[in-house]
Motif scaffolding. Structure first.
Motif, PDB file in Angstrom:
ATOM      1  N   PRO A  61       0.280  -1.502   0.031  1.00 45.55           N
ATOM      2  CA  PRO A  61      -0.031  -0.237   0.185  1.00 45.55           C
ATOM      3  C   PRO A  61       0.639   1.315  -0.022  1.00 45.55           C
ATOM      4  O   PRO A  61       0.467   2.337  -0.464  1.00 45.55           O
ATOM      5  N   TYR A  62       1.901   1.222   0.590  1.00 49.15           N
ATOM      6  CA  TYR A  62       2.922   2.279   0.681  1.00 49.15           C
ATOM      7  C   TYR A  62       3.309   2.729  -0.858  1.00 49.15           C
ATOM      8  O   TYR A  62       3.777   4.091  -1.071  1.00 49.15           O
ATOM      9  N   LYS A  63       3.525   2.211  -1.493  1.00 49.42           N
ATOM     10  CA  LYS A  63       4.267   1.787  -2.643  1.00 49.42           C
ATOM     11  C   LYS A  63       2.820   2.402  -3.676  1.00 49.42           C
ATOM     12  O   LYS A  63       3.037   3.278  -4.810  1.00 49.42           O
ATOM     13  N   GLU A  64       2.057   2.091  -3.567  1.00 49.22           N
ATOM     14  CA  GLU A  64       1.027   2.652  -4.098  1.00 49.22           C
ATOM     15  C   GLU A  64       0.119   3.598  -4.335  1.00 49.22           C
ATOM     16  O   GLU A  64      -0.332   4.643  -5.083  1.00 49.22           O
ATOM     17  N   LEU A  65       0.726   4.687  -2.818  1.00 49.57           N
ATOM     18  CA  LEU A  65       0.220   5.679  -2.442  1.00 49.57           C
ATOM     19  C   LEU A  65       0.948   6.784  -3.152  1.00 49.57           C
ATOM     20  O   LEU A  65       0.647   7.719  -3.099  1.00 49.57           O
ATOM     21  N   PHE A 118      -1.281 -10.900  -0.081  1.00 52.62           N
ATOM     22  CA  PHE A 118      -1.951  -9.489   0.199  1.00 52.62           C
ATOM     23  C   PHE A 118      -3.353  -9.609  -0.499  1.00 52.62           C
ATOM     24  O   PHE A 118      -4.358  -8.495  -0.073  1.00 52.62           O
ATOM     25  N   GLU A 119      -3.393  -9.877  -1.865  1.00 47.72           N
ATOM     26  CA  GLU A 119      -4.486  -9.468  -2.879  1.00 47.72           C
ATOM     27  C   GLU A 119      -5.486 -10.474  -2.685  1.00 47.72           C
ATOM     28  O   GLU A 119      -6.203 -10.015  -2.815  1.00 47.72           O
ATOM     29  N   ASP A 120      -4.939 -11.771  -2.205  1.00 45.41           N
ATOM     30  CA  ASP A 120      -6.609 -12.057  -1.390  1.00 45.41           C
ATOM     31  C   ASP A 120      -7.007 -11.688  -1.172  1.00 45.41           C
ATOM     32  O   ASP A 120      -8.208 -11.748  -0.198  1.00 45.41           O
ATOM     33  N   LYS A 121      -6.361 -10.416   0.681  1.00 46.67           N
ATOM     34  CA  LYS A 121      -7.014 -10.689   1.135  1.00 46.67           C
ATOM     35  C   LYS A 121      -7.575  -9.116   0.578  1.00 46.67           C
ATOM     36  O   LYS A 121      -8.093  -8.315   1.849  1.00 46.67           O
ATOM     37  N   ARG A 122      -6.899  -8.467  -0.110  1.00 38.86           N
ATOM     38  CA  ARG A 122      -7.498  -6.926  -0.652  1.00 38.86           C
ATOM     39  C   ARG A 122      -8.378  -6.705  -0.870  1.00 38.86           C
ATOM     40  O   ARG A 122      -8.784  -5.421   0.394  1.00 38.86           O
ATOM     41  N   LEU A 123      -9.454  -7.639  -1.284  1.00 37.46           N
ATOM     42  CA  LEU A 123     -10.993  -6.674  -0.705  1.00 37.46           C
ATOM     43  C   LEU A 123     -10.981  -6.708   0.393  1.00 37.46           C
ATOM     44  O   LEU A 123     -12.085  -5.813   0.731  1.00 37.46           O
ATOM     45  N   LYS A 183      -5.015   0.722  -5.045  1.00 38.51           N
ATOM     46  CA  LYS A 183      -5.771   0.474  -6.395  1.00 38.51           C
ATOM     47  C   LYS A 183      -6.731  -1.011  -5.150  1.00 38.51           C
ATOM     48  O   LYS A 183      -6.829  -0.841  -4.639  1.00 38.51           O
ATOM     49  N   LEU A 184      -7.709  -0.461  -6.688  1.00 39.65           N
ATOM     50  CA  LEU A 184      -8.554  -1.021  -5.989  1.00 39.65           C
ATOM     51  C   LEU A 184      -8.507  -2.735  -6.627  1.00 39.65           C
ATOM     52  O   LEU A 184      -8.038  -3.174  -7.031  1.00 39.65           O
ATOM     53  N   PRO A 185      -9.819  -3.486  -5.231  1.00 45.39           N
ATOM     54  CA  PRO A 185      -9.698  -5.235  -5.417  1.00 45.39           C
ATOM     55  C   PRO A 185     -10.299  -5.039  -6.398  1.00 45.39           C
ATOM     56  O   PRO A 185     -10.631  -3.947  -7.588  1.00 45.39           O
TER      57      PRO A 185
END
Length: 392
Positions: A61-65, A118-123, A183-185
């Motif tokens: 998330p920090y890199k996405e920010l 992380f992607e599996d739990k993102r939503l 990023k959106l799930p």
């Protein structure tokens, strides 16, 4: 035990030599030291450095920010992790810190320590944050963004229209601005966790000759053993259990199909494009899968329709005994999501065959997984003017 008793006696024994003023000042100083230490520790955990000390937070998330306008913009004002995710009011901040113990537990169990996890739990994580933002009416956003200070003339006409309406309602920012900092799930393939949390994952112990309703879009199979899919069973479709074997159920699906091609799409009723199931071509042509009855011609299109029953197998999960919880969820979702940009039309404003086109134009502005989209569209169709004549 003796030394503990001595300490207890000392603490509970009235002071013989200290004055009330000395005791009061000492207590005050100790309180200041305690409060200072507590507040220092609290603020130490309320910094961006502390947030990204966890590798999974720094790497994702920090890199996405850093790729968003909240990191770099023409005004040079940057939002940090606590600005958005920790309330500024002290009592709510403490509550958020208590909630954060869940994150510490996840860190200990390494729940999201890899990009795949992380992607599996993102939503799930995003849904939890969206609910918190909704609960607080996006107070974290409004600590920096104020409707009264917005410069309407610098916005596009569409933005003006939407933002002025949002200002009138003091609307929660997260209604429209999901994905603004991260990023959106993948909403397209998610299995509707919020929906299932609301309606449940199905009946335990299905019974033969009883009718049920699908809580999700489900695959169907040729028999009770194979994993080769024979099509899909749409959400909120009524089925009758004909036979049970292990975790599979043979079901009957009543409906209509258009007499074109393989006739593999089964609709809710004659002349209505309300989807119940879509079979593969091989399944539609398989002997014994589809039984046909009467035939009628649609005067609007000239197409011939056949009343049919499809007999196919599916897994026993996500089958509900009552349709109403699905409709309740669909109604609230339609009301909450589709009133963001404008006043949504009543369910009976359009007929069943008009709603799909209208609804598909709406969902470009909201975030819904495919199951929820299909459920809300079906709810609108089955509560349309085709069935409710009071609106026209």
């Amino acid at each position: 035990m003796r030394w503990l008793l001595n300490i207890w006696r000392t603490l509970t024994k009235p002071a013989q030599y200290l004055t009330l003023g000395t005791v009061s000042v000492s207590a005050f100083l100790m309180g200041v030291i305690f409060w200072g230490g507590f507040n220092t520790a609290l603020e130490a955990t309320n910094t961006e450095e502390f947030c990204i000390s966890c590798h999974s937070m720094e790497s994702m998330p920090y890199k996405e920010l850093q790729e968003t306008v909240h990191w770099s913009n023409h005004s040079g004002v940057r939002a940090t992790c606590p600005d958005c995710h920790v309330p500024h009011e002290w009592s709510r901040k403490i509550g958020r810190k208590i909630e954060a113990s869940h994150d510490v537990w996840g860190w200990l169990l390494q729940t999201v320590n890899t990009p795949e996890k992380f992607e599996d739990k993102r939503l799930e994580m995003a849904s939890r944050e969206w609910k918190r933002f909704d609960r607080d009416n996006s107070l974290a956003c409004k600590n920096c963004h104020n409707y009264d200070s917005m410069k309407w003339d610098s916005m596009s006409k569409l933005a003006q229209k939407q933002m002025k309406r949002a200002a009138e309602l003091d609307q929660s920012c997260i209604d429209c601005h999901k994905g603004i900092a991260h990023k959106l799930p993948d909403m397209g393939t998610a299995r509707a966790p919020e929906l299932i949390a609301e309606v449940g994952s199905g009946v335990n112990g299905l019974e033969v000759d009883q009718s049920y309703f699908t809580a999700l879009t489900k695959p169907v199979y040729f028999n009770e053993k194979t994993d080769v899919e024979a099509g899909t069973l749409n959400i909120a479709t009524k089925v009758k259990v004909l036979e049970l074997k292990g975790n599979r159920a043979k079901i009957g699906i009543d409906g209509w199909r258009k007499k074109i091609g393989a006739g593999r799409v089964i609709y809710y009723d004659f002349g209505l494009n309300i989807l119940s199931a879509q079979l593969t071509k091989d399944a539609a042509l398989e002997e014994g899968v589809i039984q046909t009855f009467e035939e009628k011609e649609d005067p609007m299109t000239g197409l011939k329709w056949q009343r049919v029953e499809a007999v196919i197998w599916t897994d026993t999960d996500y089958l509900l005994s009552d349709l109403q919880p699905l409709w309740n969820y669909a109604r609230s979702t339609y009301s909450d999501s589709c009133s963001v940009c404008h006043t949504q039309p009543d369910e009976a404003h359009f007929d069943a065959n008009t709603w799909p086109g209208m609804f598909q134009g709406m969902i470009a502005f909201v975030n819904m997984d495919q199951d929820t989209q299909a459920l809300v569209q079906k709810y609108l169709q089955e509560h349309s003017s085709t069935f409710d004549k009071s609106a026209h």
